[in-house]
Design a protein around this motif. Structure first.
Motif, short mmCIF file in Angstrom:
data_model
loop_
_atom_site.label_atom_id
_atom_site.label_comp_id
_atom_site.label_asym_id
_atom_site.label_seq_id
_atom_site.Cartn_x
_atom_site.Cartn_y
_atom_site.Cartn_z
N TYR A 175 -0.66 -2.86 -1.43
CA TYR A 175 -1.67 -1.69 -1.54
C TYR A 175 -1.87 -1.21 -3.00
O TYR A 175 -0.75 -1.52 -3.86
CB TYR A 175 -1.04 -0.49 -0.78
CG TYR A 175 0.29 0.04 -1.18
CD1 TYR A 175 1.46 -0.55 -0.79
CD2 TYR A 175 0.15 1.00 -2.46
CE1 TYR A 175 2.62 0.03 -1.39
CE2 TYR A 175 1.71 1.50 -2.72
CZ TYR A 175 2.83 1.04 -2.22
OH TYR A 175 4.05 1.34 -2.85
N GLU A 176 -2.97 -0.63 -3.46
CA GLU A 176 -3.11 -0.35 -4.81
C GLU A 176 -4.22 0.93 -4.87
O GLU A 176 -5.10 1.07 -3.82
CB GLU A 176 -3.73 -1.64 -5.70
CG GLU A 176 -3.57 -1.46 -6.97
CD GLU A 176 -2.45 -0.74 -7.82
OE1 GLU A 176 -2.65 0.45 -7.55
OE2 GLU A 176 -1.45 -1.05 -8.50
N CYS A 177 -4.41 1.58 -5.87
CA CYS A 177 -5.25 2.65 -6.17
C CYS A 177 -6.67 2.06 -6.19
O CYS A 177 -7.01 1.10 -7.02
CB CYS A 177 -4.68 3.59 -7.23
SG CYS A 177 -6.09 4.27 -8.12
N THR A 178 -7.48 2.51 -5.49
CA THR A 178 -9.15 1.80 -5.56
C THR A 178 -9.66 2.29 -6.95
O THR A 178 -10.32 1.43 -7.51
CB THR A 178 -9.96 2.63 -4.59
OG1 THR A 178 -9.16 2.67 -3.23
CG2 THR A 178 -11.08 1.83 -4.26
N LYS A 179 -9.30 3.24 -7.60
CA LYS A 179 -9.72 3.85 -8.92
C LYS A 179 -9.63 2.57 -9.82
O LYS A 179 -10.26 2.13 -10.55
CB LYS A 179 -9.37 4.81 -9.27
CG LYS A 179 -10.00 5.43 -10.56
CD LYS A 179 -9.10 5.29 -11.68
CE LYS A 179 -9.97 5.18 -13.05
NZ LYS A 179 -9.06 4.92 -14.11
N LYS A 180 -8.14 2.22 -9.85
CA LYS A 180 -7.51 1.31 -10.81
C LYS A 180 -8.04 -0.19 -10.69
O LYS A 180 -8.32 -0.68 -11.75
CB LYS A 180 -6.00 1.27 -10.44
CG LYS A 180 -5.08 0.69 -11.60
CD LYS A 180 -3.77 0.46 -11.16
CE LYS A 180 -3.23 1.66 -10.88
NZ LYS A 180 -1.49 1.19 -10.44
N ILE A 181 -8.29 -0.60 -9.38
CA ILE A 181 -8.81 -1.82 -9.15
C ILE A 181 -10.31 -1.86 -9.66
O ILE A 181 -10.53 -2.72 -10.32
CB ILE A 181 -8.85 -2.10 -7.50
CG1 ILE A 181 -7.51 -2.29 -7.12
CG2 ILE A 181 -9.52 -3.38 -7.35
CD1 ILE A 181 -7.16 -2.35 -5.88
N ASN A 182 -11.15 -0.89 -9.70
CA ASN A 182 -12.56 -0.89 -9.98
C ASN A 182 -12.62 -0.71 -11.38
O ASN A 182 -13.42 -1.18 -12.17
CB ASN A 182 -13.41 -0.06 -9.03
CG ASN A 182 -13.29 -0.61 -7.67
OD1 ASN A 182 -13.16 -1.79 -7.32
ND2 ASN A 182 -13.44 0.36 -6.65
N ASN B 256 -6.84 -12.95 -9.15
CA ASN B 256 -7.13 -12.30 -7.78
C ASN B 256 -6.30 -12.72 -6.59
O ASN B 256 -5.45 -13.79 -6.95
CB ASN B 256 -8.49 -12.31 -7.44
CG ASN B 256 -8.74 -13.61 -7.23
OD1 ASN B 256 -8.31 -14.50 -6.90
ND2 ASN B 256 -10.34 -13.99 -7.42
N THR C 58 -1.60 -2.86 -12.77
CA THR C 58 -2.10 -3.11 -11.50
C THR C 58 -1.46 -4.18 -10.54
O THR C 58 -1.04 -5.20 -11.32
CB THR C 58 -3.64 -3.53 -11.76
OG1 THR C 58 -4.09 -2.65 -12.52
CG2 THR C 58 -4.41 -3.67 -10.61
N LYS D 174 -1.38 6.58 -2.61
CA LYS D 174 -1.40 6.47 -1.15
C LYS D 174 -0.40 5.04 -0.97
O LYS D 174 -0.86 4.10 -0.17
CB LYS D 174 -2.73 6.31 -0.52
CG LYS D 174 -3.35 7.51 -0.80
CD LYS D 174 -4.75 7.64 0.18
CE LYS D 174 -5.91 8.66 -0.14
NZ LYS D 174 -6.18 9.16 -1.55
N SER E 261 -4.05 9.60 -5.68
CA SER E 261 -4.95 8.38 -5.36
C SER E 261 -4.30 7.05 -5.11
O SER E 261 -4.75 6.15 -4.59
CB SER E 261 -5.96 8.10 -6.64
OG SER E 261 -6.54 9.35 -7.14
#
Ligand code: SF4
Length: 370
Positions: free
Chosen positions: A154-161, A57, A115, A180, A178
């Motif tokens: 920046y990163e896609c929230t779906k990918k992170i979670n 992280n 990611t 952005k 997704s």
């Protein structure tokens, strides 16, 4: 833990469609959050590949970056003279890891992952400040970037979670809604780096995805303006790799219109700032699917639309763990499973390159045969 069984070693050696099945499964099981383990029967035993470890992280990346690196050649090798490559990396800063560009010929999406993991601004600024304490630092940071410079922050929230999507690419054939993209953090970072006493110039030498710039309606223009005014010197290298739609499709690269739009914007910004800077282009010859006619299309486009004569092109080199290499080996398009032309003759590969870099009409264009 779930493990997926790949087609056996015997099967993939004798059947190219099975080989593609195996590669698809391998490729789609690389994300630490969503990947399953893989196993494959080899002779009478099984080869096991466990899922990848979790990514570092931001805090962990910062800690790794803050270790006391020597940034120099090992003393044992000093007597053997200078290492030229060290000049490029000694005072360069890696801002993030990962790339979701997924160009078919590149292995980064497999070995670094799709990611983006970004360092904090504070950590990057500390590293830049540290450079100024080195006796041989001349005030020039050779690069602030990563696998793709403008994926920082920046990163896609779906990918992170939940991990990367298996059946969908983030940028191809069009940008995923997704994602952005925003260059806001990069602009802030670059301005702060420039303000550090002792820093004269900080280059962005890593590749930039121009479709991310045009997709960022809020900050894309300002970001490119920052680059044009402060972070290149004379030229900016970009990597369209080709312009023929058929080949771009196989490469997983954006269509040529985004290149044209980018060039218009780049030229306009240079004009406004009174600078004479130009674009140079990374191009690939003899990618699977590419014939001489495609290279001629590329040459015509460079001459008539980009108004330039390319000086360099790289002959495609198969790299392990990529879809392009899968095409090269199987002679099939992995998506359609239809036969695909692959140039395997070394001289003819060079001829493809020659079509693009030739200053005059290549002599073999009309009927020359090696
Ligand atoms: S939702 Fe879109 S951006 Fe996010 S991982 Fe899936 S394809 Fe990529």
């Amino acid at each position: 833990m779930d493990y997926i069984q790949l087609p056996s070693h015997d099967e993939v050696v004798s059947d190219k469609n099975k080989f593609i099945d195996m590669f698809d499964l391998f490729y789609h099981n690389n994300d630490p959050i969503s990947a399953k383990g893989l196993c494959q029967k080899v002779d009478s035993r099984y080869l096991i590949q466990n899922p990848p470890a979790l990514y570092l992280n931001t805090q962990e990346l910062d800690e790794v970056s803050a270790l006391s690196y020597e940034r120099d050649l090992h003393p044992y090798h000093q007597k053997e003279g200078k290492v030229k490559a060290l000049e490029t990396i000694k005072f360069s800063i890696s801002t993030h890891q990962g790339c979701y560009g997924e160009c078919s010929f590149c292995a980064i999406s497999v070995h670094q992952g799709r990611t983006i993991r970004s360092r904090s601004e504070d950590s990057i600024l500390k590293e830049a400040k540290l450079f100024t304490t080195y006796k041989d630092f001349k005030g020039i940071i050779s690069d602030i970037g990563g696998p793709t410079a403008n994926m920082y922050g920046y990163e896609c929230t779906k990918k992170i979670n939940k991990g990367t999507c298996e059946e969908k690419s983030c940028m191809f054939p069009t940008m995923c809604k997704s994602l952005k993209p925003t260059h806001q953090k990069q602009i802030s970072l670059l301005r702060k780096v420039r303000d550090i006493p002792g820093i004269k110039k900080a280059f962005i030498a890593s590749g930039v995805r121009y479709d991310l710039i045009s997709d960022d309606k809020a900050y894309g223009y300002d970001y490119l303006k920052e680059i044009v005014n402060h972070h290149i010197s004379g030229q900016m290298k970009i990597a369209p790799e080709h312009i023929d739609d058929e080949i771009l499709g196989l490469m997983g690269k954006p269509g040529k219109q985004s290149l044209v739009d980018f060039k218009i914007l780049f030229d306009r910004l240079n004009k406004e700032s009174g600078k004479k800077q130009f674009l140079t282009y990374y191009l690939i010859a003899a990618h699977p699917g590419c014939e001489e006619k495609h290279m001629q299309n590329l040459k015509d486009f460079a001459t008539n639309v980009l108004k330039m004569s390319p000086e360099q092109a790289q002959v495609f080199t198969p790299t392990p763990s990529t879809y392009s290499t899968l095409m090269y080996y199987t002679g099939l398009d992995p998506k359609t499973r239809k036969p695909l032309f692959v140039e395997r003759d070394t001289l003819k590969k060079e001829r493809q390159k020659e079509i693009v870099v030739a200053k005059k009409e290549p002599r073999f264009r009309s009927g020359f045969d090696s």
